[in-house]
Design a protein around this motif. Structure first.
Motif, PDB file in Angstrom:
ATOM      1  N   GLU A   1       4.853  -8.284  -5.161  1.00 13.61           N
ATOM      2  CA  GLU A   1       5.346  -9.436  -5.771  1.00 13.61           C
ATOM      3  C   GLU A   1       6.878  -9.392  -6.063  1.00 13.61           C
ATOM      4  O   GLU A   1       7.718  -8.379  -6.195  1.00 13.61           O
ATOM      5  N   VAL A   2       7.652 -10.612  -5.944  1.00  7.13           N
ATOM      6  CA  VAL A   2       9.222 -10.416  -6.262  1.00  7.13           C
ATOM      7  C   VAL A   2       9.439 -10.127  -7.475  1.00  7.13           C
ATOM      8  O   VAL A   2      10.530  -9.890  -8.060  1.00  7.13           O
ATOM      9  N   THR A   3       8.575 -10.346  -8.447  1.00  6.57           N
ATOM     10  CA  THR A   3       8.732  -9.960 -10.033  1.00  6.57           C
ATOM     11  C   THR A   3       7.739  -9.064 -10.732  1.00  6.57           C
ATOM     12  O   THR A   3       6.439  -9.460  -9.820  1.00  6.57           O
ATOM     13  N   PRO A   4       7.741  -8.456 -11.373  1.00  7.65           N
ATOM     14  CA  PRO A   4       6.536  -7.388 -12.006  1.00  7.65           C
ATOM     15  C   PRO A   4       5.711  -8.511 -13.107  1.00  7.65           C
ATOM     16  O   PRO A   4       4.754  -7.930 -13.590  1.00  7.65           O
ATOM     17  N   LEU A   5       6.106  -9.909 -13.027  1.00 12.24           N
ATOM     18  CA  LEU A   5       5.430 -10.655 -14.185  1.00 12.24           C
ATOM     19  C   LEU A   5       3.984 -10.652 -13.915  1.00 12.24           C
ATOM     20  O   LEU A   5       3.020 -10.606 -15.003  1.00 12.24           O
ATOM     21  N   MET A   6       3.476 -11.005 -12.949  1.00 16.48           N
ATOM     22  CA  MET A   6       2.112 -11.124 -12.520  1.00 16.48           C
ATOM     23  C   MET A   6       1.270  -9.839 -12.785  1.00 16.48           C
ATOM     24  O   MET A   6       0.273 -10.025 -13.735  1.00 16.48           O
ATOM     25  N   GLY A   7       1.747  -8.642 -12.580  1.00 10.23           N
ATOM     26  CA  GLY A   7       1.212  -7.508 -12.646  1.00 10.23           C
ATOM     27  C   GLY A   7       1.098  -7.243 -14.356  1.00 10.23           C
ATOM     28  O   GLY A   7      -0.083  -6.754 -14.959  1.00 10.23           O
ATOM     29  N   LEU A   8       2.245  -7.330 -15.031  1.00 10.74           N
ATOM     30  CA  LEU A   8       2.365  -7.207 -16.442  1.00 10.74           C
ATOM     31  C   LEU A   8       1.694  -7.999 -17.132  1.00 10.74           C
ATOM     32  O   LEU A   8       0.615  -7.733 -18.278  1.00 10.74           O
ATOM     33  N   LEU A   9       1.246  -9.419 -16.727  1.00 10.65           N
ATOM     34  CA  LEU A   9       0.388 -10.320 -17.310  1.00 10.65           C
ATOM     35  C   LEU A   9      -1.021  -9.874 -17.103  1.00 10.65           C
ATOM     36  O   LEU A   9      -1.799 -10.059 -18.017  1.00 10.65           O
ATOM     37  N   ARG A  10      -1.620  -9.255 -15.863  1.00  7.40           N
ATOM     38  CA  ARG A  10      -2.665  -8.558 -15.736  1.00  7.40           C
ATOM     39  C   ARG A  10      -3.076  -7.470 -16.833  1.00  7.40           C
ATOM     40  O   ARG A  10      -3.890  -7.624 -17.474  1.00  7.40           O
ATOM     41  N   TRP A  11      -1.909  -6.704 -17.201  1.00  3.45           N
ATOM     42  CA  TRP A  11      -2.183  -5.669 -18.035  1.00  3.45           C
ATOM     43  C   TRP A  11      -2.444  -6.146 -19.546  1.00  3.45           C
ATOM     44  O   TRP A  11      -3.514  -5.698 -20.334  1.00  3.45           O
TER      45      TRP A  11
ATOM     46  N   ALA B   1       0.840  -1.094   0.012  1.00  2.00           N
ATOM     47  CA  ALA B   1      -0.011  -0.119   0.190  1.00  2.00           C
ATOM     48  C   ALA B   1       0.938   1.167   0.024  1.00  2.00           C
ATOM     49  O   ALA B   1       0.542   2.376  -0.713  1.00  2.00           O
ATOM     50  N   TRP B   2       1.954   1.144   0.730  1.00  2.00           N
ATOM     51  CA  TRP B   2       2.799   2.331   0.797  1.00  2.00           C
ATOM     52  C   TRP B   2       3.736   2.390  -0.565  1.00  2.00           C
ATOM     53  O   TRP B   2       3.895   3.412  -1.063  1.00  2.00           O
ATOM     54  N   CYS B   3       3.851   1.309  -1.082  1.00  2.00           N
ATOM     55  CA  CYS B   3       4.849   1.387  -2.473  1.00  2.00           C
ATOM     56  C   CYS B   3       4.079   2.160  -3.330  1.00  2.00           C
ATOM     57  O   CYS B   3       4.573   2.638  -4.275  1.00  2.00           O
ATOM     58  N   VAL B   4       2.678   1.448  -3.469  1.00  2.00           N
ATOM     59  CA  VAL B   4       1.779   2.112  -4.606  1.00  2.00           C
ATOM     60  C   VAL B   4       1.696   3.767  -4.215  1.00  2.00           C
ATOM     61  O   VAL B   4       1.561   4.390  -5.289  1.00  2.00           O
ATOM     62  N   ARG B   5       1.610   4.201  -3.136  1.00  2.00           N
ATOM     63  CA  ARG B   5       1.540   5.604  -2.946  1.00  2.00           C
ATOM     64  C   ARG B   5       2.939   6.241  -3.409  1.00  2.00           C
ATOM     65  O   ARG B   5       2.621   7.211  -4.134  1.00  2.00           O
TER      66      ARG B   5
ATOM     67  N   GLU C   1      -9.681   5.141 -14.271  1.00  2.00           N
ATOM     68  CA  GLU C   1      -8.824   5.923 -13.480  1.00  2.00           C
ATOM     69  C   GLU C   1      -7.556   4.878 -13.315  1.00  2.00           C
ATOM     70  O   GLU C   1      -6.434   5.422 -12.680  1.00  2.00           O
ATOM     71  N   LEU C   2      -7.666   3.457 -13.156  1.00  2.00           N
ATOM     72  CA  LEU C   2      -6.761   2.640 -12.867  1.00  2.00           C
ATOM     73  C   LEU C   2      -6.077   1.968 -14.067  1.00  2.00           C
ATOM     74  O   LEU C   2      -5.833   0.958 -13.960  1.00  2.00           O
ATOM     75  N   THR C   3      -6.067   2.680 -15.229  1.00  2.00           N
ATOM     76  CA  THR C   3      -5.505   2.341 -16.355  1.00  2.00           C
ATOM     77  C   THR C   3      -4.378   3.102 -16.666  1.00  2.00           C
ATOM     78  O   THR C   3      -4.406   4.291 -16.372  1.00  2.00           O
TER      79      THR C   3
ATOM     80  N   ALA D   1       0.854  -2.725  -9.577  1.00  2.00           N
ATOM     81  CA  ALA D   1      -0.092  -2.986  -8.307  1.00  2.00           C
ATOM     82  C   ALA D   1      -0.957  -1.735  -8.256  1.00  2.00           C
ATOM     83  O   ALA D   1      -2.013  -1.968  -7.920  1.00  2.00           O
ATOM     84  N   LEU D   2      -0.509  -0.664  -8.683  1.00  4.15           N
ATOM     85  CA  LEU D   2      -1.149   0.509  -8.699  1.00  4.15           C
ATOM     86  C   LEU D   2      -2.106   0.544  -9.798  1.00  4.15           C
ATOM     87  O   LEU D   2      -3.534   0.601  -9.654  1.00  4.15           O
ATOM     88  N   TYR D   3      -2.050   0.266 -11.093  1.00  2.00           N
ATOM     89  CA  TYR D   3      -3.126   0.072 -12.114  1.00  2.00           C
ATOM     90  C   TYR D   3      -3.319  -1.221 -12.401  1.00  2.00           C
ATOM     91  O   TYR D   3      -2.450  -1.906 -12.850  1.00  2.00           O
ATOM     92  N   ASP D   4      -4.570  -1.636 -12.137  1.00  2.00           N
ATOM     93  CA  ASP D   4      -5.096  -3.022 -12.406  1.00  2.00           C
ATOM     94  C   ASP D   4      -6.065  -3.019 -13.283  1.00  2.00           C
ATOM     95  O   ASP D   4      -6.718  -4.133 -13.532  1.00  2.00           O
TER      96      ASP D   4
END
Length: 474
Positions: A238-248, A145-149, A197-199, A189-192
């Motif tokens: 997450e330990v890598t950005p892979l999951m977030g990028l896959l979501r994108w 939550a703080w990292c997203v901020r 607004e979250l794109t 993690a910020l843009y899901d």
């Protein structure tokens, strides 16, 4: 300590803050030299001094103190930049940074975050690598939550408020790739893509895709450099950005269609909202598939193939559920192409992730995918064997690892992988060629030649050991 506080109260705010920073350097630096390898902490009195005289959180409400002016705050940020730049010992820099910005769970945390955002933003502007490296460690160890901020502050500063300044943020990739890896994890993690607004803004998307296209190994920096025995705090990124990028990549076609639907509902003329974004997402999708291939090399070298799932099955299951809800929100008759593109990308990513050992498929995941609309490729992928990690005591046999469905031709052969990733009429992007080895990853993750292994052909692959009948899931 009370004498020190009374002496500081007689100083102007900037001078008092400088004195506290000097006190931290002396005390923590000495403690670190006396006990190498240990992580010295701060006593409560020192923490109170930091909060009162650097972050301007009064300890005693009855004491009226003169707060820093905007000019004084800027001067303090410059002092901090100079200190971290001139401190030659990385261990001391990291300890001081943690002492200043380690969250305590109290009312001073808001002031800490405000100061941290300004300091990191300044470090990006003037390219202070020492601060960016400390911020990368902070992003790795702090709650998401703080990292997203912090990520939102940087996006606002460099992509929204002053769009032309994004080149400053873009150029730090070569200076501090570890910070960029953590920043990508934070912005995903910020843009899901759950709303407009979250794109991710187009400028941010283009920058991230540019970083990854230039060197896909960037996404594995944190994972490669993290000791296998270490564990991250609960709630961290997450330990890598892979999951977030896959979501994108998977949700992008549906998010774009949702935006068009809202524009028509509001009476606006249907126009292309973000020209070129489809190509960027397609390019990003191909890069993510390539990173899975690099990941397989590292997992094999570390004898972790089949033991460690870099993509957590729970996170993938959450993505599948989000995709199902997004599909339900759209009219299948008007969004059939976008739905199939999203499902194609999901199937491609799942198959390559399972084939390279990045994902251990479970029965729950197969059940969730069966509830999605029909898709030929996803049906084929999910009809394969369920992969469970072996017991820790059992020896792992790579040659018997059930990666994929062996009885049918793979829809993701080297040529088909490239063609499938570009199945969208807007997605015309040439395959990425091998890149020079990243110094931080060498020699662990060289990019394997496309002719060496199929994305779905592991070392010592034995189809006969994994034969099973094809069973449709619908």
């Amino acid at each position: 300590m009370s004498d020190i506080r009374h002496a500081l109260l007689r100083r102007d705010p900037l001078s008092a803050a400088k004195e506290v920073l000097y006190h931290l350097d002396i005390s923590l630096g000495s403690a670190l030299q006396n006990a190498p390898g240990a992580t010295p902490g701060l006593d409560k009195n020192t923490v109170d001094l930091v909060e009162e005289f650097i972050f301007q959180v009064p300890k005693d409400r009855s004491v009226q103190r003169k707060r820093m002016s905007c000019v004084q705050e800027l001067q303090l940020l410059e002092i901090m930049c100079s200190y971290f730049q001139e401190q030659s010992k990385d261990a001391i820099r990291q300890v001081i940074f943690s002492a200043l910005f380690g969250l305590q769970g109290n009312k001073a945390d808001e002031s800490r975050m405000a100061m941290l955002g300004k300091l990191v933003s300044m470090a990006v502007a003037v390219c202070r690598v020492s601060i960016l490296e400390c911020a990368a460690t902070w992003l790795q160890r702090s709650h998401s939550a703080w990292c997203v901020r912090l990520a939102r502050v940087l996006v606002d500063d460099y992509c929204t408020l002053v769009p032309c300044s994004i080149s400053n943020l873009q150029n730090i990739c070569s200076a501090s790739p570890r910070f960029c890896c953590q920043l990508i994890t934070a912005v995903t993690a910020l843009y899901d893509l759950s709303s407009d607004e979250l794109t991710p803004p187009p400028a941010l998307l283009e920058m991230v895709v540019g970083w990854i296209t230039e060197d896909p190994r960037l996404l594995l920096l944190t994972f490669i450099n993290m000791p296998l025995t270490s564990s991250l705090p609960i709630g961290c990124l997450e330990v890598t950005p892979l999951m977030g990028l896959l979501r994108w990549c998977v949700k992008a076609p549906l998010a774009h269609q949702r935006g068009r639907k809202q524009s028509l509902t509001n009476g606006h003329v249907e126009t292309e909202k973000v020209p070129g974004c489809e190509e960027l997402y397609s390019k990003l999708h191909l890069s993510v598939l390539q990173v899975f291939l690099m990941l397989q090399v590292h997992l094999t070298e570390q004898n972790l193939l089949g033991r460690l799932g870099v993509l957590q099955a729970e996170s993938v299951a959450t993505l599948v559920e989000e995709l199902g809800r997004s599909v339900d929100e759209l009219n299948p008759l008007h969004a059939a192409n976008q739905i199939q593109l999203a499902l194609d990308r999901l199937a491609q990513a799942l198959q390559v992730a399972m084939a390279t050992g990045a994902l251990l498929c479970t029965r729950d995941l197969r059940t969730l995918c069966s509830r999605l609309p029909h898709n030929n490729l996803l049906q084929l992928v999910m009809s394969g064997p369920v992969v469970q990690p072996p017991p820790h005591s059992a020896p792992f046999q790579p040659s018997l690892y059930p990666y994929i469905h062996p009885a049918r031709p793979s829809p993701l052969s080297p040529h088909a992988t490239h063609q499938a990733a570009l199945s969208s009429p807007h997605a015309a992007h040439p395959a990425l060629s091998p890149l020079p080895t990243h110094p931080a990853l060498s020699p662990h993750c060289p990019l394997p030649p496309h002719t060496a292994h199929s994305p779905l052909t592991p070392h010592a692959f034995h189809p006969a050991a994994m034969a099973f009948p094809y069973r449709p899931i619908r």
